[in-house]
Design an enzyme around this catalytic site. Structure first.
Site, PDB file in Angstrom:
ATOM      1  N   GLY A 294     -22.337  38.291 -91.143  1.00 16.01           N
ATOM      2  CA  GLY A 294     -21.808  36.927 -91.245  1.00 16.01           C
ATOM      3  C   GLY A 294     -21.380  36.606 -92.661  1.00 16.01           C
ATOM      4  O   GLY A 294     -21.591  35.500 -93.165  1.00 16.01           O
TER       5      GLY A 294
ATOM      6  N   THR B 107     -18.411  36.315 -94.064  1.00 16.03           N
ATOM      7  CA  THR B 107     -17.090  35.750 -94.344  1.00 16.03           C
ATOM      8  C   THR B 107     -17.102  34.272 -94.705  1.00 16.03           C
ATOM      9  O   THR B 107     -16.087  33.724 -95.126  1.00 16.03           O
ATOM     10  CB  THR B 107     -16.142  35.954 -93.150  1.00 16.03           C
ATOM     11  OG1 THR B 107     -16.735  35.386 -91.963  1.00 16.03           O
ATOM     12  CG2 THR B 107     -15.859  37.433 -92.926  1.00 16.03           C
TER      13      THR B 107
ATOM     14  N   VAL C 239     -21.715  41.113 -84.099  1.00 14.48           N
ATOM     15  CA  VAL C 239     -23.094  41.578 -83.944  1.00 14.48           C
ATOM     16  C   VAL C 239     -23.546  41.582 -82.490  1.00 14.48           C
ATOM     17  O   VAL C 239     -24.516  42.269 -82.135  1.00 14.48           O
ATOM     18  CB  VAL C 239     -24.088  40.743 -84.785  1.00 14.48           C
ATOM     19  CG1 VAL C 239     -23.789  40.870 -86.269  1.00 14.48           C
ATOM     20  CG2 VAL C 239     -24.103  39.272 -84.353  1.00 14.48           C
TER      21      VAL C 239
ATOM     22  N   SER D 251     -34.317  29.255 -89.121  1.00 19.69           N
ATOM     23  CA  SER D 251     -33.930  27.852 -89.281  1.00 19.69           C
ATOM     24  C   SER D 251     -35.183  27.009 -89.131  1.00 19.69           C
ATOM     25  O   SER D 251     -36.163  27.442 -88.497  1.00 19.69           O
ATOM     26  CB  SER D 251     -32.911  27.452 -88.201  1.00 19.69           C
ATOM     27  OG  SER D 251     -32.752  26.045 -88.147  1.00 19.69           O
TER      28      SER D 251
ATOM     29  N   TYR E 265     -30.937  26.777 -78.701  1.00 17.13           N
ATOM     30  CA  TYR E 265     -30.745  27.142 -80.104  1.00 17.13           C
ATOM     31  C   TYR E 265     -32.091  27.264 -80.799  1.00 17.13           C
ATOM     32  O   TYR E 265     -32.361  28.250 -81.509  1.00 17.13           O
ATOM     33  CB  TYR E 265     -29.872  26.115 -80.828  1.00 17.13           C
ATOM     34  CG  TYR E 265     -29.772  26.395 -82.310  1.00 17.13           C
ATOM     35  CD1 TYR E 265     -29.047  27.495 -82.783  1.00 17.13           C
ATOM     36  CD2 TYR E 265     -30.422  25.596 -83.246  1.00 17.13           C
ATOM     37  CE1 TYR E 265     -28.980  27.787 -84.141  1.00 17.13           C
ATOM     38  CE2 TYR E 265     -30.357  25.874 -84.601  1.00 17.13           C
ATOM     39  CZ  TYR E 265     -29.634  26.969 -85.046  1.00 17.13           C
ATOM     40  OH  TYR E 265     -29.573  27.259 -86.391  1.00 17.13           O
TER      41      TYR E 265
ATOM     42  N   LYS F 189     -33.891  30.643 -82.557  1.00 19.54           N
ATOM     43  CA  LYS F 189     -34.372  30.722 -83.937  1.00 19.54           C
ATOM     44  C   LYS F 189     -35.889  30.911 -83.995  1.00 19.54           C
ATOM     45  O   LYS F 189     -36.406  31.532 -84.938  1.00 19.54           O
ATOM     46  CB  LYS F 189     -33.938  29.481 -84.715  1.00 19.54           C
ATOM     47  CG  LYS F 189     -32.442  29.459 -85.019  1.00 19.54           C
ATOM     48  CD  LYS F 189     -32.025  30.677 -85.824  1.00 19.54           C
ATOM     49  CE  LYS F 189     -30.572  30.654 -86.245  1.00 19.54           C
ATOM     50  NZ  LYS F 189     -30.200  31.831 -87.065  1.00 19.54           N
TER      51      LYS F 189
ATOM     52  N   GLY G 156     -32.921  24.020 -93.681  1.00 19.73           N
ATOM     53  CA  GLY G 156     -32.732  22.773 -92.954  1.00 19.73           C
ATOM     54  C   GLY G 156     -31.246  22.451 -92.878  1.00 19.73           C
ATOM     55  O   GLY G 156     -30.426  23.312 -92.539  1.00 19.73           O
TER      56      GLY G 156
ATOM     57  N   THR H 238     -22.249  23.659 -93.859  1.00 27.05           N
ATOM     58  CA  THR H 238     -21.370  24.793 -93.584  1.00 27.05           C
ATOM     59  C   THR H 238     -20.516  24.430 -92.374  1.00 27.05           C
ATOM     60  O   THR H 238     -20.414  23.260 -92.008  1.00 27.05           O
ATOM     61  CB  THR H 238     -22.193  26.062 -93.271  1.00 27.05           C
ATOM     62  OG1 THR H 238     -22.936  25.836 -92.062  1.00 27.05           O
ATOM     63  CG2 THR H 238     -23.152  26.400 -94.407  1.00 27.05           C
TER      64      THR H 238
END
Length: 250
Positions: free
Chosen positions: A9, A11, A59, A138, A151, A155, A182, A186
């Site tokens: 990841g 990029t 991936v 996360s 999600y 994590k 946290g 992004t």
């Protein structure tokens, strides 16, 4: 050759910031991602500081992962640092309204993808009895919240894998660090909200969120500790954030 780090990841976001931090520390880079054009630009940019090689794969695709990593030139095969950063969040809805395709994307990327890349890299670390694996989980892996069950579960799996790797690999001289950020500014929310820029923007309004560079600093710190020290777990919150979903906005 100086230390070699493989970053998935790479990029954008945390991955790109980590590549920058590593390059400034003269750590050679294997940059991995799905966007070949962006990887090419990053290679050009970082090549003035360190040696760089790029691998283009998703991936989630087991065959692509193993083929790409196996294709590394001999002098690049001894990877010292693995940063399992690639991951995603898709959708934000109650479990009963969840999209199964979104669930698959999160489980495949956040869990299976991490496993595939790790499996491809770990054997040479075990053989050499040295190495450092940094997994990006996360705060959602530590505390589940409404509308994010899958999600958060993905994590939480990363958290469990980090702990399990530590049990299995410490005897082989391999360090394991789990990093749990946290609210980081992004493209995370833009992806989660399916490109809805206005909705994504609101996630970061009214407070100063963590920046990718802040997480990269934590990763750099963890991989530069003395040989006798392992940083097992780092949690990063924005100053205005008290819990995954508790943020004091102005």
């Amino acid at each position: 050759m100086s230390r070699i780090a493989l970053i998935t990841g790479a990029t954008s976001g945390i991955g790109k910031a980590t590549a920058e931090a590593f390059a400034n520390s003269e750590i050679n880079l294997i940059l991995c991602g799905r966007r070949q054009e962006v990887l090419g630009e990053l290679k050009t940019y970082f090549s003035s500081k360190v040696k760089v090689i790029t691998l283009t794969f998703d991936v989630r695709n087991k065959e692509s992962v193993f083929l790409a990593i196996a294709s590394l030139p001999e002098e690049w095969k001894n990877i010292d640092i693995l940063v399992n950063n690639a991951g995603n969040a898709h959708g934000f809805s109650p479990i009963q309204d969840g999209d199964v395709d979104d669930w698959d994307a999160m489980i495949d990327g956040n869990v299976q993808g991490l496993l595939y890349v790790s499996k491809a890299v770990i054997p040479q670390m075990v053989e050499r009895q040295t190495g450092h694996i940094v997994n990006l989980s996360s705060v959602a892996g530590k505390q589940t919240y409404a509308n994010g069950a899958v999600y958060c579960a993905s994590k939480a799996a990363v958290e469990a894998l980090s702990e399990g790797m530590r049990y299995d690999l410490t005897a082989h001289g391999i360090k394991i660090t789990n990093i749990a950020p946290g609210a980081v500014e992004t493209d995370f929310s833009l992806v989660r909200f399916k490109g809805d820029a206005e909705r994504a923007k609101k996630v970061y309004e009214g407070f100063e969120p963590i920046q990718p560079e802040d997480v990269a600093d934590a990763i750099l710190y963890s991989i530069n500790t003395p040989a006798r020290v392992t940083i097992a777990d780092i949690v990063l919150y924005a100053k205005a954030q008290a819990a995954p979903t508790v943020i004091y906005r102005k």
